[in-house]
Design a protein around this motif. Structure first.
Motif, PDB file in Angstrom:
ATOM      1  N   VAL A 250       0.850  -1.189   0.000  1.00 45.65           N
ATOM      2  CA  VAL A 250       0.000   0.000   0.000  1.00 45.65           C
ATOM      3  C   VAL A 250       0.888   1.242   0.000  1.00 45.65           C
ATOM      4  CG1 VAL A 250      -1.816   1.204   1.249  1.00 45.65           C
ATOM      5  CG2 VAL A 250      -1.762  -1.275   1.241  1.00 45.65           C
TER       6      VAL A 250
ATOM      7  N   ALA B 261      -1.473   6.273   1.753  1.00 48.66           N
ATOM      8  CA  ALA B 261      -2.735   5.820   1.175  1.00 48.66           C
ATOM      9  C   ALA B 261      -3.705   5.354   2.237  1.00 48.66           C
ATOM     10  CB  ALA B 261      -2.482   4.697   0.188  1.00 48.66           C
ATOM     11  N   ALA B 262      -3.202   5.086   3.438  1.00 49.36           N
ATOM     12  CA  ALA B 262      -4.077   4.548   4.481  1.00 49.36           C
ATOM     13  C   ALA B 262      -5.163   5.531   4.872  1.00 49.36           C
ATOM     14  CB  ALA B 262      -3.250   4.178   5.708  1.00 49.36           C
TER      15      ALA B 262
ATOM     16  N   THR C  88      -6.718   7.443   2.801  1.00 56.67           N
ATOM     17  CA  THR C  88      -7.434   7.871   1.603  1.00 56.67           C
ATOM     18  C   THR C  88      -8.694   7.080   1.351  1.00 56.67           C
ATOM     19  OG1 THR C  88      -6.112   6.402   0.282  1.00 56.67           O
ATOM     20  CG2 THR C  88      -5.382   8.704   0.425  1.00 56.67           C
ATOM     21  N   ASP C  89      -9.298   6.531   2.391  1.00 51.98           N
ATOM     22  CA  ASP C  89     -10.551   5.806   2.180  1.00 51.98           C
ATOM     23  C   ASP C  89     -11.549   6.629   1.388  1.00 51.98           C
ATOM     24  OD1 ASP C  89     -10.353   4.423   5.478  1.00 51.98           O
ATOM     25  OD2 ASP C  89      -9.587   3.671   3.589  1.00 51.98           O
TER      26      ASP C  89
ATOM     27  N   SER D  92      -9.883   7.975  -2.199  1.00 52.07           N
ATOM     28  CA  SER D  92      -9.762   7.022  -3.285  1.00 52.07           C
ATOM     29  C   SER D  92     -11.048   7.006  -4.093  1.00 52.07           C
ATOM     30  CB  SER D  92      -9.473   5.639  -2.724  1.00 52.07           C
ATOM     31  OG  SER D  92     -10.539   5.257  -1.882  1.00 52.07           O
ATOM     32  N   ARG D  93     -12.148   7.188  -3.415  1.00 56.43           N
ATOM     33  CA  ARG D  93     -13.408   7.167  -4.131  1.00 56.43           C
ATOM     34  C   ARG D  93     -13.614   8.470  -4.899  1.00 56.43           C
ATOM     35  NH1 ARG D  93     -17.180   6.961  -0.237  1.00 56.43           N
ATOM     36  NH2 ARG D  93     -15.634   5.895   1.008  1.00 56.43           N
TER      37      ARG D  93
ATOM     38  N   ASP E  22     -13.168   8.888  -8.848  1.00 55.17           N
ATOM     39  CA  ASP E  22     -14.188   8.679  -9.872  1.00 55.17           C
ATOM     40  C   ASP E  22     -15.554   9.171  -9.391  1.00 55.17           C
ATOM     41  OD1 ASP E  22     -14.293   5.064  -9.358  1.00 55.17           O
ATOM     42  OD2 ASP E  22     -14.539   6.747  -8.014  1.00 55.17           O
ATOM     43  N   ALA E  23     -15.525  10.084  -8.434  1.00 55.06           N
ATOM     44  CA  ALA E  23     -16.800  10.605  -7.944  1.00 55.06           C
ATOM     45  C   ALA E  23     -17.201  11.857  -8.724  1.00 55.06           C
ATOM     46  CB  ALA E  23     -16.687  10.926  -6.471  1.00 55.06           C
ATOM     47  N   ASP E  24     -18.439  12.196  -8.603  1.00 56.09           N
ATOM     48  CA  ASP E  24     -18.972  13.382  -9.258  1.00 56.09           C
ATOM     49  C   ASP E  24     -18.280  14.621  -8.675  1.00 56.09           C
ATOM     50  OD1 ASP E  24     -22.374  14.576  -9.717  1.00 56.09           O
ATOM     51  OD2 ASP E  24     -20.441  15.373 -10.343  1.00 56.09           O
TER      52      ASP E  24
END
Lengths: 221, 237
Positions: free
Chosen positions: B118, B122-123, B125-126, B129-130, B133-135
């Motif tokens: 990982v 990044a830990a 970035t829950d 990370s989304r 590709d989110a609006d």
């Protein structure tokens, strides 16, 4: 009914089979590949969030696509934060709402392959005619047997025009459905739509109809 | 008659306890309790305690014959280290419990990527990370982040801190409505000349801050809209 689409080796077409089978059955397809998701995702909570306790599995269902999907996140951090053991409960929850829950399993033989098999009512093992793929598929067949997921069909994917299915059926001890090499299928998968939508009269579509009918038969046994 | 033999050995502040269950002639449910003054460190597979081990010791059905069990504890050795609390014949149990999700992970291995895989940072970035590709319209104002969550880059932080200090001084000057308060605020600001300079730069400060906010917002939206097709690129590479 929970159906695990599994296969052992990577790249044999598990996701394609799971996606198109769910389309034929009008069920929900769950992307169970926690570290390398490959079904179309979109916005909102995904399976990583469900397995990390941040969302319910119903919140992760995407009913608006061509096939109802529970996508999986694509980050390693998300995969690490997820507790794979929660997958069995999530699938059981979906099973209470949906007639068909199709799980697209990852490659390999680790717990993310085994967990869907523990709750699955039946398994569909996907392989290509290559020796390496068949060897891995046989290993998964053994695991499915240990975990009480009956083998419903073996899918022999990317076959030529006249595949020898008999020896494969003998080795697996289950009937074989063949899916021919198909440009129509590859194109449909690349665009994230089932082949029944883009090429409803193709031979590949016919193969999925045959597979869906076989799964119906397995469920009524 | 079932007997329990115990031996202990002590190495590097850890006591290893070896237990032998002898002369079982039928499947039996046994409860072995740790008597040492410390927690039981049970044997683990894939990070999970082996079936039957609890915080107190071992409880489970064992088949006929002799059986070996063992655990570790940070406590000092004592005699006896463990006792047989309960022995009940369990003729119906075959000693192989049904597979639970935990059993499957224990047997087949945890599929989670190793920590080393990982990327650093990044830990946290829950949510982030989304966002990739989110609006964009949704991700910008709808998710107010705490400062700890969306950390500002080191190069931007000093400038933002300087601006924060100036804003705070301006605010305390504006709020001073009594003579003593105003005197204190002016002294705090560094004298009347400083106050004049601060007043003159007010509009410029605001313009600069708004410009940075606008550019950051635009970039954030563009970044949110651009999903890097890693899988596709990896496939053609």
């Amino acid at each position: 009914m929970i159906l695990a689409v599994t296969g052992g080796k990577g790249g044999v077409g598990k996701s394609t089979v799971a996606y198109n089978l769910a389309a034929e059955l009008d069920g929900v397809v769950v992307d169970g590949d926690l570290a390398m998701a490959d079904l179309p995702a979109g916005h909102g909570p995904d399976l990583h969030d469900v397995l990390a306790g941040r969302a319910t599995v119903h919140e992760a269902v995407r009913p608006d696509g061509p096939v109802t999907t529970v996508p999986c996140g694509r980050t390693l951090a998300g995969a690490r934060a997820a507790d794979p053991r929660a997958l069995t409960d999530a699938l059981a929850t979906l099973d209470r709402t949906y007639r068909w829950v199709v799980v697209d399993s990852p490659a390999g033989l680790r717990a993310d392959v085994g967990l869907p098999l523990t709750v699955a009512d039946a398994a569909v093992v996907v392989t290509t005619p290559s020796t390496a793929a068949i060897a891995d598929a046989l290993r998964v067949r053994e695991l499915a047997r240990e975990l009480d997921a009956g083998l419903c069909r073996v899918v022999l994917n990317r076959t030529g025009s006249d595949p020898a299915t008999r020896p494969v059926a003998d080795r697996f001890g289950a009937p074989v459905v063949t899916i021919p090499d198909s440009d129509a299928l590859a194109t449909a998968q690349r665009h994230g739509v089932p082949v029944r939508q883009t090429a409803p009269d193709s031979r590949a579509r016919g193969a999925f109809e045959e597979l869906a009918a076989a799964v119906y038969d397995c469920s009524s046994v | 008659m079932v007997t329990l033999d115990c031996t202990t050995s002590h190495h590097d502040e850890v006591t290893l306890v070896t237990l032998r269950l002898r002369d079982l002639d039928a499947p039996t449910r046994v409860t072995v309790r740790n008597c040492l003054d410390g927690p039981v460190w049970p044997p683990r597979r894939e990070g999970l305690p082996v079936t039957g081990w609890t915080e107190a010791g071992f409880e489970g059905v064992v088949g006929p014959g002799d059986h070996a069990l063992g655990y570790a504890t940070p406590a000092s050795p004592a005699d006896p280290p463990a006792v047989l609390d309960d022995v009940t014949p369990a003729p119906d149990a075959d000693g192989t419990p049904s597979e639970s999700a935990t059993d499957v992970v224990r047997d087949l291995g945890d599929p989670s990527p190793p920590a080393d895989a990982v990327p650093a940072g990044a830990a946290t970035t829950d949510a982030e990370s989304r966002d990739t590709d989110a609006d964009p319209s949704e991700s910008a104002p709808a998710t107010p982040r705490s400062r700890a969550d969306g950390r500002t880059p080191a190069v931007v932080e000093p400038w933002l801190e300087a601006m924060t200090a100036r804003v705070e001084v301006a605010e305390s000057l504006a709020d001073a409505d009594t003579l003593p308060a105003a005197t204190a605020a002016v002294r705090e600001a560094g004298g009347l000349a400083e106050v004049r300079a601060l007043a003159a730069s007010g509009a410029a400060d605001e313009r600069r801050l708004r410009e940075v906010a606008r550019r950051a917002e635009t970039l954030a939206n563009r970044r949110a809209a651009a999903t890097v097709p890693v899988e596709t690129l990896a496939r053609i590479a």
